[in-house]
Design an enzyme around this catalytic site. Structure first.
Site, PDB file in Angstrom:
ATOM      1  N   SER A   2    -100.617  69.478  -8.105  1.00 37.26           N
ATOM      2  CA  SER A   2     -99.319  70.631  -8.516  1.00 37.26           C
ATOM      3  C   SER A   2    -100.040  72.108  -8.801  1.00 37.26           C
ATOM      4  O   SER A   2    -101.171  72.055  -8.913  1.00 37.26           O
ATOM      5  CB  SER A   2     -98.573  70.202  -9.645  1.00 37.26           C
ATOM      6  OG  SER A   2     -97.807  69.026  -9.031  1.00 37.26           O
ATOM      7  N   LYS A  55    -111.123  69.995 -13.897  1.00 39.82           N
ATOM      8  CA  LYS A  55    -111.197  70.517 -14.930  1.00 39.82           C
ATOM      9  C   LYS A  55    -111.700  69.559 -16.086  1.00 39.82           C
ATOM     10  O   LYS A  55    -111.184  69.714 -17.418  1.00 39.82           O
ATOM     11  CB  LYS A  55    -109.633  71.048 -15.516  1.00 39.82           C
ATOM     12  CG  LYS A  55    -108.862  71.764 -14.342  1.00 39.82           C
ATOM     13  CD  LYS A  55    -107.762  72.433 -14.695  1.00 39.82           C
ATOM     14  CE  LYS A  55    -107.038  73.381 -13.649  1.00 39.82           C
ATOM     15  NZ  LYS A  55    -106.002  73.951 -14.189  1.00 39.82           N
ATOM     16  N   SER A 113     -60.713  67.576  10.286  1.00 40.04           N
ATOM     17  CA  SER A 113     -62.030  67.149  10.834  1.00 40.04           C
ATOM     18  C   SER A 113     -62.682  68.447  10.823  1.00 40.04           C
ATOM     19  O   SER A 113     -63.310  69.123  11.551  1.00 40.04           O
ATOM     20  CB  SER A 113     -62.125  66.783  12.438  1.00 40.04           C
ATOM     21  OG  SER A 113     -61.106  67.490  13.009  1.00 40.04           O
TER      22      SER A 113
END
Lengths: 307, 622
Positions: free
Chosen positions: B21, B155, B530
């Site tokens: 992310s 990290k 419709s």
């Protein structure tokens, strides 16, 4: 790849790239009404043309070649173009933007941005409209430039050849979405997954002819903005104090000659070019003056219809 | 730069994708791989050093993420939106990296990257551990058939290179991923920003004895051994350069083949033998998966683009109904019953979802009931295609198991599907051939059977005009029948409401009934709001050429509201009726109706006369 196949010189990596590109080229022939292959005379075009010839053997590719001529190509490029068209026996269409000629547009007088816009981008759109092509092959690669890294293999263009980076179709597997409506078109990039290394390795392995300008030779040049510009004919005005000198130079990419910078080199054969490239510390587009105009300039040009 | 000078004959290609992310450091990791493998050129580096000051997020350091975030919008927002493809090579392998965004809103982009990858690097922030997004990324990789995973715990410098943290995260991941069918899961502790264990071994983690990320990528075996699977050759293009040559060009999807081998056309069952394997470099004695070749056959049998050549002992099932997963990629939701175009292999055919068995929550992997699939949602569905198709489960063969759905109006690529299994109902229900057919029935009553489809807003005058037209036909001795909301909604469709999903199903049923009446030889007058183009198109496609006449009764909504014969607009505006067309539900006007009747300032009789004129022009006396 079996060793008897005649492709023994291709690594598995190159063989896979070749097969993938051939499939893309066949897909266009099968899916579009009137395709055309842009032929810009450079090494990438040469590889793309070679792949097209392979894709349809024993027949010929069922589409013509198109060169958008800015009238500022190196003379050796034009001679090479005509020689190649004759050699492969395909129809070669040449288009030059007549409005640009009338307005006297040139890279020297008008600057690179306007020249590219009028003679390349507008000229290309005119040519595609003139012959009614609904799909056009280009030799661009994803490794060339950042905004190209996100380009689709089948790149959708709306009416007026517009390119919307956010409106591009997701491209999964090899299931290309080839459906378009009237006025829309597709640009197709069979070399998307090739790198500069792959192109030269393939040129060597398949013995593909390339323009002699790629090989080092003594050529008349002047130094401008830190790069060598070749004095190809008398149309290049020399600035005060400039005197063409003979230097051993070659080109990594080819375009209009006042916009293509040469590098000093002694590489006069394909293996020497490949060795030099592998040791190089600058990208091939460095010699192209049109990219450095501003941040994201390629994305901007593409939105306007550039290849 | 030792990498640049070495080349090996067996140089191979690995395609992988990175998932993570926004803050997990994907783009930084790819930038690091390019940077450390010396593939960043001086001028490119100068450009990103300049850009780092403008857009960067790393202070004075070079922001390696800027190497890969290419589009202007991405650089300004500091996020990856689209799939970017990056290239690098080492002496052992060439790599194509798909850098894909990790946000839930970009699930489709991640799936796009995964569709061409054979390995995924899943990034986990060492400070955060396994998160919802980790599960989502892993599920999508699994769904798209990726079987080899690298868990890059990134990290690691920010948790002081702590082994316990790493071990706990790896334990969590392995537990969670046990259901996803991965063949290998290799965890590596890394710092993309500083380079630890990316391309060179880190001195900060003596406790880690495994390979660096790059070492693993260079050596991992991801081969699918496609050549060992059943032979599948989707015919891409028929090559007929002259009268003496007829070859079938395509790429071998799986298996291997040699001249003399018997092959069968999967759908038709016609058989022949391979005569030659033609390439520009000469004929081949054999060819296998991945090769683009041209095959010639010993017999002149009927073979066209879209056909698949297989071996007779390994024929795939051929079905027009099947079940599979569908990832929806379009802004406009997928509604069961709505018609799309499907591309599977080289076949294009109409296709619709007949039912959603369940929707998968991509975050929890829970299954839920659903009546539609919205953008980025994944469902397990039943599909009905316009023709019988040779199918393999996606897990066995992508060439015959992967498909896309395309919107019929916009041509956008709207869905990506993966076949699970054919449905037996398709092979067990056969059409009976009755001797008395539509033409015979129509001839008996001297009629030209057709559907007149009146569409328009509520209160536009559809039924009124249809009623006058039917009276005229009746007087002229033409057998007719009228279908409208009153006789349908109270019976056949009494179980349906007015949501978009139910409107689609309502029109689907009406269309099927109208088709039966046309088969019976009648002129059928259908008066339905419709509102959606797709459903009107669906009914049109059910019928033969010339059998469907769309009549757009075009009355401005202000006039309909002023007229409001049933008091419905007043109630809708008061909020008492939901999903009312023209108020809080859209009406998509026809673009190419056969008749466009502007009713403003005209009598119903006058409008009906316009319809009758059209019928007379078509040769129907009335």
């Amino acid at each position: 790849m079996s060793s008897q196949s005649g492709k023994a010189t291709l690594t598995p990596h190159l063989a896979r790239l070749e097969a993938e590109s051939i499939a893309i080229i066949r897909e266009v022939a099968a899916s579009f009404r009137k395709p055309v292959m842009l032929y810009s005379i450079g090494k990438d075009s040469g590889v793309m043309l070679h792949l097209a010839l392979k894709a349809f053997a024993p027949g010929k590719p069922p589409f013509p070649l198109l060169h958008v001529d800015t009238t500022w190509k190196f003379r050796e490029m034009i001679a090479f173009r005509d020689m190649m068209a004759k050699k492969v026996g395909m129809e070669l269409l040449v288009h030059t933007n007549p409005d640009g000629i009338e307005r006297g547009i040139s890279p020297v007088a008008s600057g690179s941005a306007l020249h590219t816009q009028v003679m390349k981008t507008e000229g290309l759109k005119q040519a595609l409209d003139k012959w009614g092509f609904d799909a056009a092959f280009g030799g661009a690669r994803r490794d060339e430039e950042k905004s190209r890294a996100k380009e689709r293999i089948f790149s959708f263009r709306g009416p007026g050849h517009s390119w919307d980076p956010r409106g591009q179709r997701p491209e999964l597997w090899n299931l290309f979405n080839t459906r378009i409506r009237d006025g829309e078109s597709i640009r197709v990039f069979p070399l998307s997954n090739w790198t500069e290394y792959d192109v030269w390795d393939y040129v060597l392995a398949e013995d593909i002819p390339v323009v002699p300008l790629y090989f080092a030779k003594q050529r008349p040049v002047v130094k401008r903005s830190g790069t060598w510009i070749m004095v190809d004919d008398e149309r290049l005005p020399l600035e005060p104090g400039e005197t063409p000198e003979m230097r051993m130079v070659r080109f990594r990419t080819l375009g209009c000659y006042p916009l293509s910078g040469a590098v000093e080199s002694t590489a006069a054969t394909l293996p020497e070019i490949i060795a030099e490239m592998r040791a190089a510390r600058t990208s091939e587009r460095q010699g192209r003056l049109i990219d450095t105009d501003e941040d994201a300039s390629m994305e901007k040009k593409k939105r306007e219809g550039y290849f | 730069m030792p990498h640049r000078h070495l080349r090996q004959q067996q140089h191979e290609l690995l395609r992988f994708l990175t998932c993570g992310s926004v803050d997990d450091g994907k783009s930084t990791l790819i930038g690091r791989l390019l940077y450390d493998s010396q593939l960043i050129f001086e001028d490119t580096l100068a450009a990103i050093t300049r850009d780092s000051r403008k857009h960067g997020t790393t202070g004075d350091d070079i922001d390696l993420a800027l190497l890969v975030d290419g589009l202007e919008a991405e650089r300004q927002q500091g996020i990856t939106i689209d799939v970017a493809y990056r290239f690098f090579q080492t002496p052992r392998r060439s790599f194509i990296v798909a850098d894909t965004p990790g946000h839930e809103q970009y699930t489709r982009n991640m799936a796009t990257g995964a569709s061409a990858a054979s390995l995924a690097v899943i990034l986990i922030d060492a400070r955060k551990g396994v998160l919802t997004q980790t599960r989502r990324h892993s599920y999508i990789c699994s769904l798209l058939g990726i079987r080899d995973i690298v868990v890059a715990v990134n990290k690691i410098d920010l948790v002081k290179f702590d082994q316990d943290t790493f071990d706990r995260i790896v334990g969590d991941y392995v537990t969670f991923a046990s259901e996803l069918g991965f063949r290998s899961i290799v965890p590596v502790p890394i710092s993309a920003r500083y380079g630890d264990n990316v391309t060179s071994r880190s001195g900060n983690m003596p406790w880690y004895n495994g390979p660096t990320l790059l070492e693993h990528l260079e050596t991992v075996d991801v081969s699918q051994d496609l050549a060992a699977r059943p032979f599948r050759f989707p015919v891409q293009w028929v090559n007929r350069p002259n009268l003496d040559f007829r070859g079938f060009a395509g790429t071998i999807a799986s298996g291997r083949i040699a001249p003399g081998d018997q092959v069968v056309v999967a759908a038709s069952g016609k058989t022949s033998r391979i005569a030659r394997i033609v390439t520009a470099d000469g004929d081949l004695p054999a060819a296998e998966a991945g090769e683009a070749v041209t095959l010639t056959l010993e017999d002149e049998i009927d073979v066209a683009r879209g056909d698949i050549l297989v071996r007779s002992a390994e024929r795939p099932p051929v079905a027009d109904q099947f079940a599979g997963h569908l990832l929806w990629m379009d802004e406009e939701a997928m509604l069961p019953g709505r018609g799309y175009l499907m591309r599977i292999g080289n076949i294009w055919t109409p296709c619709s979802v007949t039912s959603i068995r369940h929707r998968v929550d991509v975050n929890t992997l829970e299954e839920h009931a659903a009546r539609r699939l919205s953008l980025n949602e994944i469902g397990f569905c039943n599909f009905s295609a316009g023709q019988p198709i040779p199918l393999d489960p996606y897990a066995d063969n992508r060439a015959t198991g992967a498909f896309i759905l395309v919107d019929r109006f916009t041509n956008r690529t709207a869905g990506a599907g993966m076949v699970a299994f054919p449905l037996r109902r398709a092979s067990n229900i056969h059409h009976e051939h009755f001797t008395i057919d539509k033409a015979a029935r129509a001839a008996l009553v001297g009629n030209t059977p057709m559907v007149l489809w009146f569409t328009g807003l509520s209160g536009s005058g559809k039924s009124t005009i249809a009623n006058i037209v039917e009276q005229a036909l009746h007087r002229a001795g033409r057998p007719t029948y009228s279908l409208d909301g009153d006789n349908i909604r109270h019976g056949l469709c009494r179980d349906l409401g007015f949501t978009a999903e139910d409107r689609v199903e309502n029109i689907r049923r009406v269309g099927e009934v109208a088709k039966l009446f046309v088969d019976a030889g009648m002129v059928v007058l259908c008066s339905f709001i419709s509102p959606f183009r797709a459903e009107r198109r669906m009914v049109r496609d059910l019928l033969g050429p010339g059998e469907f006449t769309e009549v757009f009764v075009d009355t401005p909504i202000e006039a309909c509201m002023a007229r409001d014969p049933k008091g419905l607009y007043a109630r809708a505006q008061a909020g008492q009726i939901k999903n009312f067309t023209g108020i809080d539900s859209p009406y998509e006007a026809p673009e190419h109706a056969e008749l466009h009747i502007l009713t403003a300032g005209r009598t119903p009789e006058d409008c009906a006369e316009e319809v009758l004129e059209r019928l007379r022009a078509a040769g129907i006396a009335c």
